[in-house]
Enzyme design. Structure first.
Site, PDB file in Angstrom:
ATOM      1  N   ASP A   1       4.155  32.252  34.507  1.00  0.00           N
ATOM      2  CA  ASP A   1       4.129  30.917  33.884  1.00  0.00           C
ATOM      3  C   ASP A   1       2.737  30.286  33.828  1.00  0.00           C
ATOM      4  O   ASP A   1       2.525  29.335  33.086  1.00  0.00           O
ATOM      5  CB  ASP A   1       5.140  29.970  34.545  1.00  0.00           C
ATOM      6  CG  ASP A   1       4.853  29.688  36.009  1.00  0.00           C
ATOM      7  OD1 ASP A   1       3.984  30.353  36.604  1.00  0.00           O
ATOM      8  OD2 ASP A   1       5.532  28.801  36.579  1.00  0.00           O
TER       9      ASP A   1
ATOM     10  N   CYS B   1       3.536  24.394  36.306  1.00  0.00           N
ATOM     11  CA  CYS B   1       4.825  24.881  35.834  1.00  0.00           C
ATOM     12  C   CYS B   1       5.568  23.972  34.856  1.00  0.00           C
ATOM     13  O   CYS B   1       5.976  24.431  33.786  1.00  0.00           O
ATOM     14  CB  CYS B   1       5.728  25.220  37.008  1.00  0.00           C
ATOM     15  SG  CYS B   1       5.910  23.927  38.228  1.00  0.00           S
TER      16      CYS B   1
END
Length: 626
Positions: free
Chosen positions: A239, A73
């Site tokens: 993501d 992330c």
């Protein structure tokens, strides 16, 4: 929320309602979620239950070749919000606090200067401070808080699909669902063991996707309530890949490819005139999202941004990826993809992806893999996660979408490998890839020069950077230790560092360079001294090396301490002489309330995790979070 069927009827007939209206700057809404590859029903996944996303896809552009630039992330989100490769900024590690150029303006700052109201709800995780960069960034942030008449750029980040909920199997996370996915019908990839527990986790992951689908419907319903559906361009994307082993943290297609729907109201269709079909196979990566958003808003793209407008006529030919430190696990891997062939280069091939670290000893899918490993019941594709990695990998994703066959040694692909390797080298040099400097070196040099990491890397002459890259490419390919000896005397810190990494990966005798290694224990660069000490302890349990490593654990610079702690973890039971120092002086500095154990979510957590695993390796019973 109003009836969602009505919402999409409204989407369908917008063209007949806006022909007489003045076209103003579009609102732009990013809806992102965590840890899932392209498994919406709209992407052909029959197991998925995503009616809202599928209906949205019918009225949107569904992109089929979209990639996060990092499979985890923080570096992915840093790239998204800056339009700059995280490996250029030095923000490619998880998690860190990196000095960035003072003149750098991230996407919401540029949009705000262009008259937009900017809001973020709520995740940032950029590896640098977000303070002052948004009009509002909080759990209450919403376009509804903007002044009347202002266009907005709003981001909503939904965390329900994160690896935490996926692996926790909490019924409360899916309590709003009426229908659940049947684990018996789950279609597991080859690298995950086919056990009842793993099937349950896989099915739960899809249940969480259904929850996200509902959340998208609620947000679109709010746009409808506000009369903004035909005024707002909507991005929906994940993501990076699934929050499971072999996906998140893995630099391969399973870790990088993401779903992406782009909904453009009829009145703004001229802005995407180059894409006629409802489906696009253009190559897109996260570094392109910020420049494209600015282009949609009619705003000039800052020169510092390295991405491109993916809606422009000229299409990308390659996308690039990177994987560096995640938690307390070091890695330097890079990739390039041409639309069919994925080339991956591992600069630390001797380190397996699945290391002996706390992050791989937690619950859920990791606990299941560890359990099956103990009883000798892992499939071959899973066992490979625990072994050294190939230096080079080439996958043909057209014929091998599950990435099971490495073609790097196939003579038929010699030219393709040469082409992609050359493109990767050129990209790393052109953008001064900070992964080649190592985390410790780049932070040390930024501090000494009172500069950003970005500026530090660009101060290197191209010739020097090429030397660093060439030495790094030797790791895993050294035939004789004499090949490395000249580089251990280099004036360039990073060259000495990569020379040592090459020695660490080398399995032959290194007696001929022991004297050089002893001298490097006093190297002016802590990153170099730490690596030399690690090697000497592994090879001969050298007393002076223990002393040096202990001193490094007591430094004030947390980045250098983190590298030292990771080196201690890598020693296994040989770390035992350092345990008293760790227990009495080092660990107390980094202890706190996070997970009931660590002082903060950044360097102190990862230092603590490395030291905890080191103590476990030496037979101590440590109360760590599973």
């Amino acid at each position: 929320m109003k009836n969602i069927t009505y919402l999409f009827l409204l989407l369908n007939c917008m063209a007949c309602n806006n022909s007489h209206k003045e076209v103003r700057q579009p609102n732009i809404l990013w809806i992102s979620h965590e840890d899932l590859g392209p498994i919406y029903g709209a992407y052909g996944d029959d197991y998925a239950n995503t009616p809202i996303l599928d209906q949205l896809a019918e009225k949107s552009i569904r992109f089929t070749q979209v990639f996060s630039n990092a499979p985890i992330c923080a570096p992915a989100r840093s790239t998204l919000i800056t339009g700059i490769y995280a490996s250029s900024l030095g923000t490619q590690h998880l998690r860190s606090d990196i000095p960035v150029p003072e003149q750098m303006k991230i996407l919401p700052e540029v949009m705000r200067e262009a008259g937009y109201y900017t809001s973020n709800n709520v995740k940032t995780d950029y590896n640098f401070s977000y303070e002052g960069r948004w009009d509002e960034s909080s759990k209450e942030a919403h376009w509804r808080n903007r002044p009347d008449g202002k266009p907005f750029f709003s981001v909503f980040n939904f965390m329900i699909t994160h690896e935490g909920p996926t692996n926790a199997l909490r019924p409360s996370d899916t309590s709003g669902l009426k229908n659940f996915h049947d684990p018996k019908k789950a279609n597991l990839p080859p690298h995950l063991p086919d056990s009842p527990k793993m099937r349950e986790i896989w099915a739960h992951m899809y249940d969480l996707l259904s929850v996200f689908d509902q959340q998208v419907g609620e947000l679109l319903g709010q746009l409808e309530e506000d009369g903004l559906l035909e005024e707002t361009i909507v991005f929906v994307f994940s993501d990076h890949g699934h929050g499971l082993p072999g996906h998140k943290r893995w630099l391969d297609n399973a870790g990088l490819q993401v779903p992406f729907l782009l909904h453009v109201p009829e009145k703004y269709k001229n802005l995407v005139g180059n894409i006629a079909a409802p489906e696009s196979d253009r190559l897109v990566s996260f570094v392109d999202f910020a420049p494209t958003t600015l282009a949609l808003a009619g705003v000039s793209v800052p020169e510092i941004m390295e991405g491109v407008n993916f809606l422009a006529e000229e299409e990308r030919k390659y996308v690039f990826g990177y994987r560096d430190r995640a938690d307390d696990v070091y890695e330097v891997s890079r990739s390039v993809f041409d639309g069919r062939h994925l080339y991956i280069r591992h600069f630390m091939p001797h380190l397996p992806y699945y290391q002996n670290a706390l992050i791989f000893n937690k619950g859920g899918s990791y606990a299941e893999i560890n359990r099956l490993r103990e009883v000798g019941d892992l499939p071959e594709a899973t066992r490979k996660m625990f072994t050294p990695k190939p230096v080079e990998i080439l996958y043909d994703l057209k014929t091998d979408p599950l990435e099971q066959h490495n073609l790097a040694n196939d003579p038929k692909f010699k030219n393709k490998i040469a082409e992609l390797a050359d493109k990767l080298d050129g990209w790393m040099i052109e953008n001064r890839d900070t992964g080649l400097l190592s985390e410790g070196l780049m932070i040390q040099q930024a501090s000494v020069n009172n500069a950003s990491v970005y500026e530090v890397s660009r101060a290197y002459p191209e010739a020097d950077f090429k030397v660093i890259l060439n030495v790094a490419k030797m790791v895993g390919k050294i035939k004789d230790v004499s090949q490395v000896m000249p580089y251990l005397e280099s004036e360039i810190d990073a060259v000495r560092f990569w020379g040592l990494v090459g020695i660490d990966a080398y399995e032959g005798e290194i007696d001929a360079i022991f004297s050089q290694l002893y001298g490097m224990l006093s190297d002016e660069a802590p990153a170099v001294a730490i690596k030399a000490a690690e090697i000497l302890i592994k090879r001969e349990e050298n007393k002076l090396a223990y002393k040096v490593l202990g001193e490094m654990l007591l430094l004030a610079d947390e980045v250098q301490v983190l590298q030292a702690a990771i080196s201690v973890r890598q020693l296994g039971a040989k770390a035992n002489p350092l345990i008293p120092l760790i227990k009495e002086e080092v660990f107390p500095k980094y202890s706190g309330d996070i997970w009931g154990r660590y002082r903060s979510w950044s360097y102190p957590m990862f230092i603590g995790m490395a030291l905890d695993q080191a103590q476990i390796n030496c037979g101590l019973d440590i109360p760590v979070k599973k």
